[in-house]
Design a protein around this motif. Sequence first.
Motif, PDB file in Angstrom:
ATOM      1  N   ASP A  95      84.483  11.392 -78.830  1.00  0.00           N
ATOM      2  CA  ASP A  95      83.324  13.013 -78.967  1.00  0.00           C
ATOM      3  C   ASP A  95      82.201  12.545 -80.047  1.00  0.00           C
ATOM      4  OD1 ASP A  95      85.437  13.945 -77.571  1.00  0.00           O
ATOM      5  OD2 ASP A  95      86.450  15.139 -78.917  1.00  0.00           O
ATOM      6  N   VAL A  96      81.050  12.708 -78.965  1.00  0.00           N
ATOM      7  CA  VAL A  96      79.694  13.122 -80.006  1.00  0.00           C
ATOM      8  C   VAL A  96      79.039  13.929 -80.660  1.00  0.00           C
ATOM      9  CG1 VAL A  96      78.341  11.483 -78.332  1.00  0.00           C
ATOM     10  CG2 VAL A  96      78.296  13.519 -78.205  1.00  0.00           C
ATOM     11  N   ALA A  97      78.439  13.939 -82.067  1.00  0.00           N
ATOM     12  CA  ALA A  97      77.861  14.845 -82.898  1.00  0.00           C
ATOM     13  C   ALA A  97      75.909  15.152 -82.679  1.00  0.00           C
ATOM     14  CB  ALA A  97      78.322  15.234 -84.120  1.00  0.00           C
ATOM     15  N   VAL A  98      75.986  16.060 -82.895  1.00  0.00           N
ATOM     16  CA  VAL A  98      74.260  15.839 -83.326  1.00  0.00           C
ATOM     17  C   VAL A  98      74.166  16.579 -84.457  1.00  0.00           C
ATOM     18  CG1 VAL A  98      72.467  16.219 -83.043  1.00  0.00           C
ATOM     19  CG2 VAL A  98      74.058  15.344 -80.653  1.00  0.00           C
ATOM     20  N   VAL A  99      73.082  16.975 -85.348  1.00  0.00           N
ATOM     21  CA  VAL A  99      72.179  17.436 -86.315  1.00  0.00           C
ATOM     22  C   VAL A  99      71.397  17.921 -85.895  1.00  0.00           C
ATOM     23  CG1 VAL A  99      71.998  17.542 -89.042  1.00  0.00           C
ATOM     24  CG2 VAL A  99      74.103  16.795 -88.420  1.00  0.00           C
ATOM     25  N   CYS A 100      70.771  18.952 -85.534  1.00  0.00           N
ATOM     26  CA  CYS A 100      69.064  18.780 -84.949  1.00  0.00           C
ATOM     27  C   CYS A 100      68.420  19.665 -86.946  1.00  0.00           C
ATOM     28  CB  CYS A 100      69.513  19.857 -84.478  1.00  0.00           C
ATOM     29  SG  CYS A 100      70.120  19.883 -82.912  1.00  0.00           S
ATOM     30  N   ASN A 101      67.436  19.683 -86.687  1.00  0.00           N
ATOM     31  CA  ASN A 101      66.355  19.576 -87.839  1.00  0.00           C
ATOM     32  C   ASN A 101      66.201  22.015 -87.788  1.00  0.00           C
ATOM     33  OD1 ASN A 101      64.384  20.788 -86.060  1.00  0.00           O
ATOM     34  ND2 ASN A 101      62.738  20.060 -87.045  1.00  0.00           N
ATOM     35  N   GLY A 102      66.505  21.807 -86.483  1.00  0.00           N
ATOM     36  CA  GLY A 102      66.654  23.501 -86.727  1.00  0.00           C
ATOM     37  C   GLY A 102      65.631  24.625 -86.073  1.00  0.00           C
ATOM     38  N   ASP A 103      64.681  23.490 -85.890  1.00  0.00           N
ATOM     39  CA  ASP A 103      63.076  24.440 -85.588  1.00  0.00           C
ATOM     40  C   ASP A 103      63.263  24.664 -83.820  1.00  0.00           C
ATOM     41  OD1 ASP A 103      61.667  23.284 -87.619  1.00  0.00           O
ATOM     42  OD2 ASP A 103      60.779  21.843 -86.503  1.00  0.00           O
ATOM     43  N   GLY A 104      62.745  26.249 -84.190  1.00  0.00           N
ATOM     44  CA  GLY A 104      62.782  26.889 -82.702  1.00  0.00           C
ATOM     45  C   GLY A 104      63.396  28.060 -82.375  1.00  0.00           C
ATOM     46  N   GLU A 120      62.962  36.563 -85.461  1.00  0.00           N
ATOM     47  CA  GLU A 120      61.780  35.422 -87.211  1.00  0.00           C
ATOM     48  C   GLU A 120      62.951  34.347 -86.307  1.00  0.00           C
ATOM     49  OE1 GLU A 120      63.697  36.522 -90.429  1.00  0.00           O
ATOM     50  OE2 GLU A 120      62.457  37.884 -91.388  1.00  0.00           O
ATOM     51  N   ILE A 121      61.608  33.457 -86.269  1.00  0.00           N
ATOM     52  CA  ILE A 121      62.083  31.593 -85.729  1.00  0.00           C
ATOM     53  C   ILE A 121      61.829  31.010 -87.137  1.00  0.00           C
ATOM     54  CG2 ILE A 121      59.278  31.794 -85.308  1.00  0.00           C
ATOM     55  CD1 ILE A 121      60.934  30.957 -82.984  1.00  0.00           C
ATOM     56  N   PHE A 122      62.262  30.031 -86.846  1.00  0.00           N
ATOM     57  CA  PHE A 122      62.986  28.728 -87.786  1.00  0.00           C
ATOM     58  C   PHE A 122      61.048  27.473 -87.760  1.00  0.00           C
ATOM     59  CE2 PHE A 122      64.284  25.656 -90.114  1.00  0.00           C
ATOM     60  CZ  PHE A 122      64.596  25.945 -91.318  1.00  0.00           C
ATOM     61  N   TYR A 123      60.301  26.863 -88.394  1.00  0.00           N
ATOM     62  CA  TYR A 123      59.951  25.887 -87.756  1.00  0.00           C
ATOM     63  C   TYR A 123      59.686  25.240 -89.187  1.00  0.00           C
ATOM     64  CZ  TYR A 123      55.440  23.204 -86.678  1.00  0.00           C
ATOM     65  OH  TYR A 123      53.947  22.404 -86.118  1.00  0.00           O
ATOM     66  N   GLN A 124      59.259  23.673 -89.544  1.00  0.00           N
ATOM     67  CA  GLN A 124      59.687  23.461 -90.690  1.00  0.00           C
ATOM     68  C   GLN A 124      59.876  23.584 -92.302  1.00  0.00           C
ATOM     69  OE1 GLN A 124      55.031  22.309 -90.894  1.00  0.00           O
ATOM     70  NE2 GLN A 124      55.072  20.575 -88.986  1.00  0.00           N
ATOM     71  N   GLY A 125      60.999  23.715 -91.579  1.00  0.00           N
ATOM     72  CA  GLY A 125      61.908  24.398 -93.161  1.00  0.00           C
ATOM     73  C   GLY A 125      61.655  25.768 -93.347  1.00  0.00           C
ATOM     74  N   SER A 126      61.113  26.624 -92.947  1.00  0.00           N
ATOM     75  CA  SER A 126      61.225  27.889 -92.896  1.00  0.00           C
ATOM     76  C   SER A 126      61.473  29.227 -91.914  1.00  0.00           C
ATOM     77  CB  SER A 126      59.578  28.289 -93.979  1.00  0.00           C
ATOM     78  OG  SER A 126      59.710  27.647 -94.589  1.00  0.00           O
ATOM     79  N   TRP A 127      61.584  30.434 -91.820  1.00  0.00           N
ATOM     80  CA  TRP A 127      61.704  31.212 -91.100  1.00  0.00           C
ATOM     81  C   TRP A 127      59.979  31.990 -90.851  1.00  0.00           C
ATOM     82  CZ3 TRP A 127      65.031  31.783 -87.902  1.00  0.00           C
ATOM     83  CH2 TRP A 127      66.811  30.993 -88.105  1.00  0.00           C
ATOM     84  N   GLY A 128      59.556  32.589 -89.859  1.00  0.00           N
ATOM     85  CA  GLY A 128      58.955  33.662 -90.116  1.00  0.00           C
ATOM     86  C   GLY A 128      58.626  34.335 -89.128  1.00  0.00           C
ATOM     87  N   THR A 129      57.903  34.966 -88.962  1.00  0.00           N
ATOM     88  CA  THR A 129      57.685  36.134 -88.106  1.00  0.00           C
ATOM     89  C   THR A 129      56.901  36.389 -86.642  1.00  0.00           C
ATOM     90  OG1 THR A 129      56.426  37.561 -89.156  1.00  0.00           O
ATOM     91  CG2 THR A 129      58.347  38.330 -89.947  1.00  0.00           C
ATOM     92  N   VAL A 130      57.102  36.691 -85.380  1.00  0.00           N
ATOM     93  CA  VAL A 130      56.204  36.653 -84.192  1.00  0.00           C
ATOM     94  C   VAL A 130      55.402  37.859 -84.221  1.00  0.00           C
ATOM     95  CG1 VAL A 130      56.442  37.091 -81.826  1.00  0.00           C
ATOM     96  CG2 VAL A 130      58.141  35.559 -83.215  1.00  0.00           C
ATOM     97  N   CYS A 131      54.029  37.842 -84.098  1.00  0.00           N
ATOM     98  CA  CYS A 131      53.390  38.802 -83.708  1.00  0.00           C
ATOM     99  C   CYS A 131      53.650  40.077 -82.972  1.00  0.00           C
ATOM    100  CB  CYS A 131      52.009  38.531 -84.018  1.00  0.00           C
ATOM    101  SG  CYS A 131      50.519  39.935 -84.429  1.00  0.00           S
TER     102      CYS A 131
END
Length: 233
Positions: A95-104, A120-131
């Motif tokens: 069975d295959v497995a995957v590790v994603c970086n989490g962006d988006g 809140e959305i994740f991008y390049q290691g940090s959480w941020g907000t949406v206007c």
Amino acid sequence: LRLANGPSRCQGRVEILYNGSWGTVCDDDWDIVDANVVCRQLGCGHAIAMPAPMTFGQGSGPIFLDNVDCKGQEAALSECWSHGWGVHNCYHYEDVAVVCNGDGRIRLVSGADACQGRVEIFYQGSWGTVCDDDWGLSDASVVCKQVGCGQALEYKSNAYFGYGTGHILLDNVNCEGSEPILSACYSLGWGIHNCGHHEDAGVICMGLDTSTITSFTTSTAMDYEEMLTATAT
């Protein structure tokens, strides 16, 4: 699609839903291109690792896909070439497995439950907000769908769920409503905005859709964290 038995929804054993049942994917011909399609479909950015089979345990039930061969532009793993549903010569130790970086990936913060709150959305290691510029019900619908919370009941603006912190990552979001993830919608681009946190967007969704929730096993997560620590040292 889901990633099972990992420490977060963006890493784990790949499982796919077909005819009402969850099944696994065999590792024959599996590569980083296939893994990237999985991560993108789940709103988890791109693949950063393909752990050895068994890292997140063996699956159970049917093995649905074998010899998967994605080109990289597919919106879903089921669109990639394979031998067909249920056609394979594999066992669950493959069975295959995957590790994603989490962006988006998305979370809803400061709401009464997991299905409402500040977006809140994740991008390049940090959480941020949406206007909230141009924020509307179609945008909220994509958010609710992405987090497995059914339909959007309301969209909220003017920091209805309180001020966020850190970066404002998206502005002038304009979803059609059919997008699988918020980061697939039109916006000005990552980090481009003319907003303050008093404009943080929020949503209220109908409630949890249990068919999309990623399974999670604490012991497996702990074992995986120990493995990462051992590798790092």
